[in-house]
Design an enzyme around this catalytic site. Sequence first.
Site, PDB file in Angstrom:
ATOM      1  N   SER A   1      12.079   7.513   7.093  1.00  0.00           N
ATOM      2  CA  SER A   1      11.807   7.240   8.504  1.00  0.00           C
ATOM      3  C   SER A   1      12.395   5.897   8.902  1.00  0.00           C
ATOM      4  CB  SER A   1      10.296   7.228   8.746  1.00  0.00           C
ATOM      5  OG  SER A   1       9.999   6.899  10.091  1.00  0.00           O
TER       6      SER A   1
ATOM      7  N   CYS B   1       1.778  -1.092  15.191  1.00  0.00           N
ATOM      8  CA  CYS B   1       1.794  -0.875  13.740  1.00  0.00           C
ATOM      9  C   CYS B   1       1.230  -2.085  13.001  1.00  0.00           C
ATOM     10  CB  CYS B   1       3.227  -0.597  13.286  1.00  0.00           C
ATOM     11  SG  CYS B   1       3.383  -0.221  11.533  1.00  0.00           S
TER      12      CYS B   1
ATOM     13  N   CYS C   1      -0.881   7.030   9.597  1.00  0.00           N
ATOM     14  CA  CYS C   1       0.386   6.460  10.026  1.00  0.00           C
ATOM     15  C   CYS C   1       0.164   5.209  10.868  1.00  0.00           C
ATOM     16  CB  CYS C   1       1.150   7.513  10.839  1.00  0.00           C
ATOM     17  SG  CYS C   1       2.803   6.993  11.331  1.00  0.00           S
TER      18      CYS C   1
ATOM     19  N   CYS D   1       7.022  -3.670  15.722  1.00  0.00           N
ATOM     20  CA  CYS D   1       6.431  -2.615  16.557  1.00  0.00           C
ATOM     21  C   CYS D   1       4.970  -2.953  16.839  1.00  0.00           C
ATOM     22  CB  CYS D   1       6.547  -1.260  15.865  1.00  0.00           C
ATOM     23  SG  CYS D   1       8.256  -0.749  15.577  1.00  0.00           S
TER      24      CYS D   1
ATOM     25  N   SER E   1      11.454   7.100  14.577  1.00  0.00           N
ATOM     26  CA  SER E   1      10.304   6.681  15.382  1.00  0.00           C
ATOM     27  C   SER E   1      10.780   6.471  16.812  1.00  0.00           C
ATOM     28  CB  SER E   1       9.716   5.377  14.818  1.00  0.00           C
ATOM     29  OG  SER E   1       9.216   5.583  13.521  1.00  0.00           O
ATOM     30  N   LEU E   2      10.331   7.332  17.706  1.00  0.00           N
ATOM     31  CA  LEU E   2      10.820   7.312  19.090  1.00  0.00           C
ATOM     32  C   LEU E   2       9.817   6.631  20.020  1.00  0.00           C
ATOM     33  CD1 LEU E   2      13.279   8.148  20.727  1.00  0.00           C
ATOM     34  CD2 LEU E   2      12.146  10.329  21.196  1.00  0.00           C
ATOM     35  N   HIS E   3       8.694   7.284  20.260  1.00  0.00           N
ATOM     36  CA  HIS E   3       7.515   6.685  20.906  1.00  0.00           C
ATOM     37  C   HIS E   3       7.672   6.297  22.374  1.00  0.00           C
ATOM     38  CE1 HIS E   3       6.350   6.704  16.777  1.00  0.00           C
ATOM     39  NE2 HIS E   3       6.923   5.573  16.455  1.00  0.00           N
TER      40      HIS E   3
ATOM     41  N   CYS F   1       7.159  -6.283   7.212  1.00  0.00           N
ATOM     42  CA  CYS F   1       8.193  -5.682   8.065  1.00  0.00           C
ATOM     43  C   CYS F   1       8.526  -6.667   9.174  1.00  0.00           C
ATOM     44  CB  CYS F   1       7.680  -4.365   8.662  1.00  0.00           C
ATOM     45  SG  CYS F   1       8.897  -3.494   9.685  1.00  0.00           S
TER      46      CYS F   1
ATOM     47  N   ASN G   1      -3.115   6.031  15.666  1.00  0.00           N
ATOM     48  CA  ASN G   1      -4.150   5.584  14.743  1.00  0.00           C
ATOM     49  C   ASN G   1      -4.401   4.111  15.043  1.00  0.00           C
ATOM     50  OD1 ASN G   1      -4.372   8.065  13.093  1.00  0.00           O
ATOM     51  ND2 ASN G   1      -2.232   7.611  12.650  1.00  0.00           N
TER      52      ASN G   1
ATOM     53  N   CYS H   1       3.434   8.724   0.360  1.00  0.00           N
ATOM     54  CA  CYS H   1       4.064   7.850   1.334  1.00  0.00           C
ATOM     55  C   CYS H   1       4.218   6.486   0.671  1.00  0.00           C
ATOM     56  CB  CYS H   1       3.206   7.745   2.593  1.00  0.00           C
ATOM     57  SG  CYS H   1       3.823   6.574   3.822  1.00  0.00           S
TER      58      CYS H   1
ATOM     59  N   GLU I   1       0.831  -1.200   0.000  1.00  0.00           N
ATOM     60  CA  GLU I   1       0.000   0.000   0.000  1.00  0.00           C
ATOM     61  C   GLU I   1       0.867   1.252   0.000  1.00  0.00           C
ATOM     62  OE1 GLU I   1      -4.095  -1.276   2.259  1.00  0.00           O
ATOM     63  OE2 GLU I   1      -2.357  -0.894   3.551  1.00  0.00           O
TER      64      GLU I   1
END
Length: 339
Positions: A189, A117, A331, A114, A212-214, A110, A288, A103, A90
């Site tokens: 990213s 995600c 995201c 995470c 990407s910290l989070h 992946c 999200n 994007c 996508e």
Amino acid sequence: MTNLRDLTLKEMENFVQEMGEPKFRAKQVFGWIYKGKTDFREMTNLPEVFRNKLKEKAYIGTVEPLKIQKSKTDGTRKYLYRLEDGNLIESVFMKYKYGNSICVSSQAGCRMGCRFCASTRNGLERNLTPGEIVSQLMAAEADTGERIGHIVVMGTGEPFDNYENLSRFLNIVNDSNGLNIGMRNITVSTCGLVPVIEKFGDEFPQVNLAISLHGTTDKIRGSMMPVNNKYPLGVLIPACREYTQKTGRRITFEYTMVNGVNDSDEDAVRLSKLLKGMLCHVNIIPLNKVAESGFDTVSRKRAEVFAKLLEIHGIVVTVRRELGADIDAACGQLRLGRQ
């Protein structure tokens, strides 16, 4: 058969010379490809003999749009593309005041794991080739009839886990003989693969870097991002400081806010201390939701309060404008599929 969209101009020059053709033919072919031509017969300034040789040895690969979802609120479009081997990826077309952006995905799936995600739910199928990455942009331009001038490599996959193909993609889209998209109009990213951050800073100092910290502690970040076990904050943050000092470029830290996990006032204070004095910007993203994750989001009001606390402590911050949420194009919501 060689997919010519996988080749940088330099690689194209080598390819045509191996076919016994003069080097300048590469620039002609390259130009036609990035004008959207996929049929060698349309490359009218090439000799017919050369076109026939190309047809025998090469092709111009594309991605097949299977589904296009259009947001009713902001003009965002989410594309489901089928690759030649049946994998589905996508990408997302977005409209901004400064121009159109896309994007793109860099992998089919992946392996970073995470928890919040959707992209990692089915693991990693394979890396995308440079041509498969650039074809996402070209297919979106063909669909919309509009020029795309900005790229974010934030779709499915960890770009730094596919660094060789990412590098070739960046050189292809930046080439003035092709799409001619400025390096400063591209953002990549990463979840924080520290050794590649250094390499990226050396090789692509003009491309924007997002991390990407989070999480503000290893315990919090590690609970959401397994990569933190290998590259904890005590390793990642110094590498980021070194990157900014070497390149003079600002890092964007993506901070997805998860209700009850990393959204407290104390988190805001810790985050400001962690980043104090660094050339950076924090992008706050209210989570999200992905149903399987078990995580819940925060209100936009809470995100704005969190951002205000960062500002008070001297951190430049924005709360991301949500695009495409009504079509699961925001995201963290992109997924791997297969047919």
